[in-house]
Design a protein around this motif. Structure first.
Motif, PDB file in Angstrom:
ATOM      1  N   ALA A   1      37.321   9.013  26.763  1.00  0.00           N
ATOM      2  CA  ALA A   1      37.980  10.095  26.040  1.00  0.00           C
ATOM      3  C   ALA A   1      39.249  10.574  26.737  1.00  0.00           C
ATOM      4  CB  ALA A   1      37.012  11.259  25.870  1.00  0.00           C
ATOM      5  N   SER A   2      39.221  10.672  28.047  1.00  0.00           N
ATOM      6  CA  SER A   2      40.405  11.122  28.774  1.00  0.00           C
ATOM      7  C   SER A   2      41.097   9.923  29.398  1.00  0.00           C
ATOM      8  CB  SER A   2      40.011  12.127  29.852  1.00  0.00           C
ATOM      9  OG  SER A   2      39.210  11.497  30.818  1.00  0.00           O
ATOM     10  N   LYS A   3      42.387  10.023  29.569  1.00  0.00           N
ATOM     11  CA  LYS A   3      43.134   8.892  30.099  1.00  0.00           C
ATOM     12  C   LYS A   3      43.002   8.780  31.623  1.00  0.00           C
ATOM     13  CE  LYS A   3      46.127   6.866  27.414  1.00  0.00           C
ATOM     14  NZ  LYS A   3      46.148   5.448  27.345  1.00  0.00           N
ATOM     15  N   TRP A   4      43.563   9.724  32.353  1.00  0.00           N
ATOM     16  CA  TRP A   4      43.588   9.641  33.818  1.00  0.00           C
ATOM     17  C   TRP A   4      42.710  10.726  34.421  1.00  0.00           C
ATOM     18  CZ3 TRP A   4      45.736   5.875  36.738  1.00  0.00           C
ATOM     19  CH2 TRP A   4      46.543   4.965  36.057  1.00  0.00           C
ATOM     20  N   VAL A   5      42.078  10.398  35.535  1.00  0.00           N
ATOM     21  CA  VAL A   5      41.181  11.312  36.233  1.00  0.00           C
ATOM     22  C   VAL A   5      41.682  11.466  37.669  1.00  0.00           C
ATOM     23  CG1 VAL A   5      38.812  11.723  36.977  1.00  0.00           C
ATOM     24  CG2 VAL A   5      39.243  10.543  34.824  1.00  0.00           C
ATOM     25  N   ALA A   6      41.790  12.706  38.128  1.00  0.00           N
ATOM     26  CA  ALA A   6      42.151  12.994  39.516  1.00  0.00           C
ATOM     27  C   ALA A   6      40.864  13.268  40.280  1.00  0.00           C
ATOM     28  CB  ALA A   6      43.070  14.210  39.591  1.00  0.00           C
ATOM     29  N   THR A   7      40.766  12.742  41.492  1.00  0.00           N
ATOM     30  CA  THR A   7      39.570  12.924  42.305  1.00  0.00           C
ATOM     31  C   THR A   7      39.949  13.524  43.644  1.00  0.00           C
ATOM     32  OG1 THR A   7      38.527  11.025  41.259  1.00  0.00           O
ATOM     33  CG2 THR A   7      37.602  11.754  43.332  1.00  0.00           C
ATOM     34  N   TYR A   8      39.430  14.723  43.907  1.00  0.00           N
ATOM     35  CA  TYR A   8      39.619  15.332  45.216  1.00  0.00           C
ATOM     36  C   TYR A   8      38.710  14.631  46.205  1.00  0.00           C
ATOM     37  CZ  TYR A   8      41.896  19.280  42.958  1.00  0.00           C
ATOM     38  OH  TYR A   8      42.740  20.066  42.248  1.00  0.00           O
ATOM     39  N   PRO A   9      39.217  14.294  47.367  1.00  0.00           N
ATOM     40  CA  PRO A   9      38.347  13.646  48.354  1.00  0.00           C
ATOM     41  C   PRO A   9      37.388  14.653  48.977  1.00  0.00           C
ATOM     42  CG  PRO A   9      40.521  13.978  49.276  1.00  0.00           C
ATOM     43  CD  PRO A   9      40.586  14.418  47.838  1.00  0.00           C
ATOM     44  N   ASP A  10      36.236  14.165  49.377  1.00  0.00           N
ATOM     45  CA  ASP A  10      35.256  14.979  50.089  1.00  0.00           C
ATOM     46  C   ASP A  10      34.659  14.109  51.182  1.00  0.00           C
ATOM     47  OD1 ASP A  10      33.181  16.670  50.946  1.00  0.00           O
ATOM     48  OD2 ASP A  10      32.989  17.529  48.949  1.00  0.00           O
ATOM     49  N   THR A  11      34.376  14.701  52.316  1.00  0.00           N
ATOM     50  CA  THR A  11      33.855  13.931  53.438  1.00  0.00           C
ATOM     51  C   THR A  11      32.417  13.501  53.212  1.00  0.00           C
ATOM     52  OG1 THR A  11      33.239  15.978  54.551  1.00  0.00           O
ATOM     53  CG2 THR A  11      35.374  15.033  55.099  1.00  0.00           C
ATOM     54  N   ARG A  12      31.702  14.192  52.342  1.00  0.00           N
ATOM     55  CA  ARG A  12      30.309  13.834  52.075  1.00  0.00           C
ATOM     56  C   ARG A  12      30.227  12.864  50.907  1.00  0.00           C
ATOM     57  NH1 ARG A  12      28.399  19.559  50.690  1.00  0.00           N
ATOM     58  NH2 ARG A  12      30.389  19.406  49.682  1.00  0.00           N
ATOM     59  N   PRO A  13      29.582  11.721  51.081  1.00  0.00           N
ATOM     60  CA  PRO A  13      29.460  10.769  49.974  1.00  0.00           C
ATOM     61  C   PRO A  13      28.748  11.390  48.773  1.00  0.00           C
ATOM     62  CG  PRO A  13      28.783   9.770  52.046  1.00  0.00           C
ATOM     63  CD  PRO A  13      28.982  11.234  52.311  1.00  0.00           C
ATOM     64  N   GLY A  14      29.305  11.155  47.589  1.00  0.00           N
ATOM     65  CA  GLY A  14      28.704  11.685  46.375  1.00  0.00           C
ATOM     66  C   GLY A  14      29.125  13.089  46.019  1.00  0.00           C
ATOM     67  N   HIS A  15      30.033  13.697  46.782  1.00  0.00           N
ATOM     68  CA  HIS A  15      30.461  15.064  46.507  1.00  0.00           C
ATOM     69  C   HIS A  15      31.928  15.146  46.112  1.00  0.00           C
ATOM     70  CE1 HIS A  15      26.737  15.897  48.711  1.00  0.00           C
ATOM     71  NE2 HIS A  15      26.726  17.009  48.007  1.00  0.00           N
ATOM     72  N   GLU A  16      32.485  14.063  45.584  1.00  0.00           N
ATOM     73  CA  GLU A  16      33.866  14.087  45.146  1.00  0.00           C
ATOM     74  C   GLU A  16      33.991  14.956  43.893  1.00  0.00           C
ATOM     75  OE1 GLU A  16      32.135  10.952  45.002  1.00  0.00           O
ATOM     76  OE2 GLU A  16      32.418  10.741  47.129  1.00  0.00           O
ATOM     77  N   ARG A  17      35.161  15.472  43.649  1.00  0.00           N
ATOM     78  CA  ARG A  17      35.413  16.299  42.471  1.00  0.00           C
ATOM     79  C   ARG A  17      36.318  15.532  41.522  1.00  0.00           C
ATOM     80  NH1 ARG A  17      31.839  18.544  44.778  1.00  0.00           N
ATOM     81  NH2 ARG A  17      31.884  20.582  45.688  1.00  0.00           N
TER      82      ARG A  17
END
Length: 84
Positions: free
Chosen positions: A40-56
């Motif tokens: 549905a959405s074109k591009w997704v931004a992902t904030y990095p997180d030091t803990r695996p599985g906790h990206e935004r």
């Protein structure tokens, strides 16, 4: 023409193909990761997180540049000069 303060480096992160958003002056600095979601959405931004599985993940960007600039502005905010 306006030159962006960021560059996009192709990579694979979080089991996704996309682009690492890096500083133009210092390529060692990474602001996050953007990738093209074919749904549905074109591009997704992902904030990095030091803990695996906790990206935004923030979906809904029209293009790669806008998603990258959001990550850049989040990590390097500019002050408005207003008094609080």
């Amino acid at each position: 023409m306006f030159e962006l303060p960021i560059v996009f480096a192709r990579c694979i992160k979080y089991d996704l193909r996309g682009y690492d958003v890096r500083d133009r002056k210092d390529p060692r600095v990474s602001y996050g990761f953007v990738w093209n979601h074919r749904g549905a959405s074109k591009w997704v931004a992902t904030y990095p997180d030091t803990r695996p599985g906790h990206e935004r993940h923030i979906p809904g960007f029209a293009n790669q540049r806008m998603a990258g600039l959001l990550l850049y502005r989040f990590n390097k905010p500019e002050l408005t000069g207003r008094s609080e």
